[in-house]
Design an enzyme around this catalytic site. Structure first.
Site, PDB file in Angstrom:
ATOM      1  CD  GLU A 183       0.216  -5.545   6.575  1.00 10.49           C
ATOM      2  OE1 GLU A 183      -0.450  -4.118   5.890  1.00 10.49           O
ATOM      3  OE2 GLU A 183      -0.142  -6.517   5.057  1.00 10.49           O
ATOM      4  CG  HIS A 239      -2.723  -3.550   3.585  1.00 12.37           C
ATOM      5  ND1 HIS A 239      -2.341  -2.677   4.446  1.00 12.37           N
ATOM      6  CD2 HIS A 239      -3.625  -2.806   3.060  1.00 12.37           C
ATOM      7  CE1 HIS A 239      -2.174  -2.070   4.072  1.00 12.37           C
ATOM      8  NE2 HIS A 239      -3.172  -1.421   3.091  1.00 12.37           N
ATOM      9  CB  CYS A 292      -0.641  -0.069   1.120  1.00 12.46           C
ATOM     10  SG  CYS A 292      -2.562   0.905   0.963  1.00 12.46           S
TER      11      CYS A 292
END
Length: 225
Positions: A198, A196, A87
């Protein structure tokens, strides 16, 4: 000896702790790097996390590109060190000219936050070898400056050289050209993506666990090196 993955914190970073947790869940050792650091603490790879570095003044990622830590990251990336930008980190890598193209305001001018379907286009990078080409994955997105843009010549070039790593499916969330969700450099050690990973590493909290593959991929790559 564990593999050390540095996670950079800029003023305004939001997802640095999440990225560090993903590294740990994958089996690596997360190492905190501060934007003002001049060295990389002997890490084997680097993650630039999401957020709003330096408030995203001027342009998203434009100021972070000149943070002291970036001099070492740019040198390391050019020497072959794996680097992942997520991002805002993707925006920083484009501003640093480590990746082609740029990220601009979403075409619909709204913040977009949802679980997003994608196709893995390339498994030839340091961060995607644990996936299968053409594999469909679901990873959350949350951005307002997530539209990937480039001139036609650059787009044709990265397509022909296999540098499109991820492509949106089931709807383009931000108007990115050719539905591009992530790209790599020519060598494949530097990857930037708008979604994302994560936030997709645990079944309890994520839309999937598909994001974990990026972190296991780089660990496998580094162990085999």
């Amino acid at each position: 000896m564990s593999t050390r993955i540095g996670v950079v914190t800029f003023p305004g970073s939001l997802d640095d702790r999440d990225a560090a947790r993903a590294v740990k869940l994958a089996g690596g050792e997360p190492v905190s790097l501060w934007h003002g650091d001049s060295g990389l603490k002997d890490v084997d790879a680097v993650v630039l996390p999401g957020g709003f570095s330096y408030g995203d003044y001027l342009r998203a990622g434009a100021i972070a590109r000149f943070a002291p830590i970036m001099e070492s990251i740019i040198a390391g990336a050019r020497a072959g060190m794996p680097v992942l930008g997520i991002c805002n980190g993707f925006q920083v890598l484009c501003e640093s000219h480590l990746l082609p193209g740029a990220l601009t305001r979403n075409a619909h001018l709204h913040f977009r936050n949802r679980a997003q379907s994608m196709i893995v286009e390339s498994t030839e990078t340091a961060w995607t070898s644990d996936f299968a080409a053409g594999q469909k994955i679901v990873i959350p997105i949350k951005n307002i400056d997530g539209r990937f843009v480039a001139d036609d010549r650059t787009l044709d070039d990265i397509e022909s050289h296999g540098q499109v790593v991820f492509r949106y499916t089931n709807g383009n969330p931000n108007g990115s050209m050719r539905d591009i969700a992530g790209v790599s450099n020519a060598a494949g050690n530097v990857v930037g993506m708008m979604p994302h990973p994560e936030h997709a590493v645990e079944e309890l909290t994520g839309a999937s666990v598909d994001g974990l593959g990026l972190f296991t991929s780089v660990l496998r790559k580094l162990v085999a090196a």
